[in-house]
Design an enzyme around this catalytic site. Structure first.
Site, PDB file in Angstrom:
ATOM      1  N   ARG A  79       0.838  -1.193   0.000  1.00 10.03           N
ATOM      2  CA  ARG A  79       0.000   0.000   0.000  1.00 10.03           C
ATOM      3  C   ARG A  79       0.877   1.248   0.000  1.00 10.03           C
ATOM      4  O   ARG A  79       1.890   1.297   0.687  1.00 10.03           O
ATOM      5  CB  ARG A  79      -0.908  -0.003   1.228  1.00 10.03           C
ATOM      6  N   HIS A  82      -0.563   3.350   4.733  1.00  9.16           N
ATOM      7  CA  HIS A  82      -1.087   2.276   5.591  1.00  9.16           C
ATOM      8  C   HIS A  82      -0.462   0.918   5.232  1.00  9.16           C
ATOM      9  O   HIS A  82      -1.104  -0.118   5.358  1.00  9.16           O
ATOM     10  CB  HIS A  82      -2.612   2.192   5.498  1.00  9.16           C
ATOM     11  N   ARG A 119      -8.472  -3.914  10.571  1.00 10.74           N
ATOM     12  CA  ARG A 119      -7.038  -3.783  10.281  1.00 10.74           C
ATOM     13  C   ARG A 119      -6.565  -2.456  10.848  1.00 10.74           C
ATOM     14  O   ARG A 119      -7.126  -1.395  10.542  1.00 10.74           O
ATOM     15  CB  ARG A 119      -6.755  -3.834   8.779  1.00 10.74           C
ATOM     16  N   ASN A 155      -9.342   6.561  11.100  1.00  9.26           N
ATOM     17  CA  ASN A 155      -8.067   6.701  11.788  1.00  9.26           C
ATOM     18  C   ASN A 155      -8.290   6.786  13.291  1.00  9.26           C
ATOM     19  O   ASN A 155      -9.429   6.822  13.767  1.00  9.26           O
ATOM     20  CB  ASN A 155      -7.334   7.966  11.313  1.00  9.26           C
ATOM     21  N   PHE A 168      -4.168  15.119  -1.558  1.00  4.66           N
ATOM     22  CA  PHE A 168      -3.609  13.934  -0.914  1.00  4.66           C
ATOM     23  C   PHE A 168      -2.267  13.508  -1.510  1.00  4.66           C
ATOM     24  O   PHE A 168      -1.328  13.197  -0.768  1.00  4.66           O
ATOM     25  CB  PHE A 168      -4.609  12.776  -0.953  1.00  4.66           C
ATOM     26  N   ARG A 365     -11.582   9.736  -1.694  1.00  6.16           N
ATOM     27  CA  ARG A 365     -11.308   8.403  -1.155  1.00  6.16           C
ATOM     28  C   ARG A 365     -12.216   7.362  -1.810  1.00  6.16           C
ATOM     29  O   ARG A 365     -11.793   6.235  -2.060  1.00  6.16           O
ATOM     30  CB  ARG A 365     -11.524   8.391   0.362  1.00  6.16           C
ATOM     31  N   TYR A 369      -9.738   4.438  -3.238  1.00  3.53           N
ATOM     32  CA  TYR A 369      -9.594   3.128  -2.602  1.00  3.53           C
ATOM     33  C   TYR A 369      -9.861   1.998  -3.593  1.00  3.53           C
ATOM     34  O   TYR A 369      -9.116   1.017  -3.655  1.00  3.53           O
ATOM     35  CB  TYR A 369     -10.524   3.014  -1.387  1.00  3.53           C
ATOM     36  N   ARG A 376      -3.186  -3.135  -6.711  1.00  5.20           N
ATOM     37  CA  ARG A 376      -2.466  -4.090  -5.874  1.00  5.20           C
ATOM     38  C   ARG A 376      -2.879  -5.534  -6.129  1.00  5.20           C
ATOM     39  O   ARG A 376      -2.047  -6.437  -6.137  1.00  5.20           O
ATOM     40  CB  ARG A 376      -2.700  -3.780  -4.388  1.00  5.20           C
TER      41      ARG A 376
END
Length: 712
Positions: A79, A82, A119, A155, A168, A365, A369, A376
């Site tokens: 990532r 994070h 997580r 968070n 960001f 976001r 995301y 990934r």
């Protein structure tokens, strides 16, 4: 009988994710022979096939090629943020329904037990960075509901550095290691990070949270969580209520001290990950309350800040947090890569009865995301077991890398002549969006209340206790001392001065050639809820705390066993530390099992320390050990509860902490308490001693202890 049936049904439902994951878990043991990927049994896996004993390795060795090739591709991109994390499974039980505010079953049906997964992570560091660095922490919760997955991705701080997602990439480029030398890892203590924060007024509030003790949590178990953004709840008629989500740990919100965090980064980089794992394995299941702040649609503009601004919080003094359910983590992963590294959260994963607001950071976001998970894990990341819902799910998506299932539906479009995969109307559970009225000129700007950046930063600083304020000052001093460009330091001081003039003066006192601007007004307002030391509704408990009990051969067993029983009854974790692992024999021949040694552990591994005395006079000679003396001084410097029993009291008062404890304590018959140290030279370790020590551990730190003279 009905209650028994309900319990069985709920347990079955709550266990749905585990049962699903079990179907994807392969049991490997002595009865499952090693084979190639496609089933050929392997007779040799240590030596490759060669043309002669000293000849070349041949290409026809398919097992060698398969084994090496798979190894070459074992890693996926980490990532971008994070990257460093740990996860666990559990369950969520609603106890206070939001009836009439939402149609989401998970927030209205108290009979359900919903499988859950969390997580935790640091934000800035790589996968190989340390757990205890100063950084915000991710708190990403997933609920495997009967209406689909709900991902509440937040968070441990309720606000953020920026207001708009378009910033960001700039933020992360600034706080990541400097690009020319990849230094420093997992820290904002460098020029680029503070250059960005000094030039971006919107980061002012978040700076305070990051520089406070919130940036170095004691553990994931002692950490709050926040959804950060303002979301919507929708009732059956489509009426909207604004909501902010809070996670409050049952063990209270507590932190490390800075020296402790620095040392743990080297002594045990996996400190938080290990703590979470050990607690779950020990049955000390971490728990949080899910709380909500609710604001009626018609009250959206009654505050002096904008609900859509993620650099602002709603003070609990204005809108109380209402706790509605309990999250319990009770199962560790079976396979870290499959169940933690491949878990893919998306903020846009919500269920019917919920919707988004126009928060510009959340909007980004919701795109980002999904996009990063595809990068990934591939476009079919939703088929990975840890990401699959437990409710039925069917889509018209097809093909793509990593397709897991064959689909009988040949009409992968809608509508189709067979009415395959029909849509569901909202009245029957289909998702619907809030019909928000939208008007205005298309332009690049925010609402006018977005332009105020200082008021809540002042509120946070004003609300801190004196120890917490000193920690913020020290954090700023450390961070800015690692910046080597004067202009960066000056801009940072200019920004800090807008929060509090005395704060800016204190920080600047450790820097050269920096001028502090004239004082600006501080509104002086405080919140009762923001301090971890004096905050309203803060929890102080010894439950879940790790106590290190230090033993040497010949110790007094009678002083140990009552403590072990009392601490265990208080749900504390008792860890014995000895000269070697394994059995440590007492003077009467009884034994305790030492899990840690004086060499492989430090005081930083424990919340509190006890040094046990011995049955003979020469026992104190054995206590003259550098590691033991250091452990006592270090724990004392870190403001932890410390105790000694029997003839270990004299060792502590005369040698380890000479000058900080009353010298005559070793001659008294009663228990002595001094500077947060409990001394029992002759009364043993009975109920009174246990109760006093448990009470001291529950306070977390001895904040009024003077330790400036201690260096350990």
């Amino acid at each position: 009988m009905a209650q028994v049936v309900d319990k069985i049904v709920n347990s079955t439902v709550g266990d749905a994710k585990k049962r699903q994951m079990d179907g994807f878990t392969i049991d490997q043991n002595e009865k499952t022979p090693l084979t190639t990927y496609f089933g050929t049994k392997v007779s040799e896996t240590d030596i490759a096939l060669r043309a002669g004993a000293r000849g070349p390795t041949v290409l026809e060795d398919f097992h060698n090629r398969e084994k090496i090739s798979h190894f070459d591709h074992e890693r996926i991109p980490e990532r971008v943020v994070h990257a460093r994390g740990a996860g666990a499974f559990g369950e969520f039980k609603l106890h206070t329904p939001l009836t009439g505010l939402t149609t989401a079953h998970i927030l209205t049906d108290t009979s359900k037990i919903t499988p859950a997964y969390v997580r935790f992570s640091t934000v800035g560091g790589s996968r190989g960075s340390a757990d205890s660095v100063r950084d915000p922490r991710g708190f990403a919760a997933r609920f495997y509901t009967d209406e689909g997955n709900w991902d509440l991705v937040g968070n441990n701080m309720p606000v953020f550095f920026i207001q708009d997602a378009i910033k960001f990439p700039d933020l992360i480029h600034a706080v990541k290691p400097e690009p020319h030398n990849e230094i420093p890892q997992a820290q904002t203590a460098h020029d680029n990070a503070w250059d960005f924060m000094g030039l971006h007024p919107q980061s002012t509030h978040m700076q305070q949270w990051a520089m406070s003790d919130r940036g170095i949590p004691r553990s994931f178990r002692h950490m709050q969580g926040f959804g950060v953004h303002t979301f919507r709840l929708l009732d059956a008629d489509g009426k909207s209520t604004f909501v902010k989500y809070h996670w409050t740990p049952h063990l209270g919100t507590h932190s490390l001290v800075w020296d402790e965090a620095l040392k743990l980064a080297g002594q045990d980089p996996d400190f938080h990950r290990r703590d979470l794992w050990d607690a779950i394995e020990a049955g000390a299941y971490p728990k949080w309350e899910l709380g909500v702040q609710l604001v009626k649609e018609e009250d959206e503009h009654k505050f002096d800040f904008d609900l859509l601004d993620s650099t602002k919080l709603i003070p609990e003094d204005l809108v109380p947090v209402k706790n509605i359910g309990t999250l319990t983590l009770n199962r560790n992963p079976v396979d870290y890569f499959a169940e933690v590294e491949q878990v893919a959260f998306c903020t846009q994963h919500i269920v019917p009865g919920m919707d988004f607001t126009n928060d510009p950071l959340l909007a980004g976001r919701n795109f980002s995301y999904q996009d990063t998970q595809i990068s990934r894990l591939g476009v079919n990341f939703g088929d990975i077991p840890v990401n699959r819902p437990v409710c039925p799910f069917m889509t018209n998506q097809r093909d793509g890398q990593g397709t897991m299932f064959s689909k009988s539906n040949r009409q992968a479009y809608h509508p189709n002549r067979f009415d395959i995969l029909p849509t569901t109307e909202p009245a029957k559970g289909g998702f619907r969006s809030y019909p928000e009225v939208v008007s205005g000129i298309k332009e690049r700007m925010h609402g006018p209340k977005f332009n105020e950046f200082v008021s809540q930063a002042q509120l946070f600083y004003n609300s801190m206790s004196e120890p917490e304020k000193q920690h913020i000052i020290s954090a700023y001093q450390f961070e800015l001392s690692k910046c080597y460009e004067t202009i960066v330091q000056q801009n940072a001081i200019n920004r800090i001065n807008l929060i509090d003039h005395d704060l800016a003066l204190a920080v600047a006192s450790s820097l050269s050639d920096i001028k502090v601007p004239d004082a600006v007004p501080n509104h002086g307002q405080k919140s009762e809820f923001l301090s971890q030391v004096t905050g309203k509704n803060q929890t102080f408990t010894a439950e879940g705390r790790k106590v290190g009990i230090y033993l040497l051969p010949g110790y007094s067993y009678a002083q140990v066993e009552p403590l072990k029983l009392a601490f265990t009854a208080a749900s504390m974790m008792v860890k014995f530390v000895g000269p070697a692992t394994g059995k440590v024999e007492a003077g009467n021949g009884q034994t305790q099992i030492a899990e840690f040694t004086f060499e492989n552990s430090r005081s930083t591994h424990f919340d509190a320390l006890i040094f046990i005395g011995g049955d003979s006079d020469d026992y104190t000679k054995k206590l003259k050990n550098g590691r033991l003396i250091h452990a006592a001084r270090e724990a004392y410097m870190h403001l932890k509860a410390i105790a000694a029993t029997g003839n270990a009291v004299g060792w502590l008062t005369d040698l380890a902490l000479a000058g900080d404890l009353p010298a005559d304590a070793k001659t008294k018959t009663e228990i002595t308490q001094a500077n947060g140290v409990l001394l029992a030279p002759s009364v043993g370790a009975g109920a009174e001693f246990s109760e006093k020590f448990i009470d001291a551990v529950a306070k977390h730190r001895v904040w009024d202890r003077e330790v400036d003279h201690i260096a350990a």
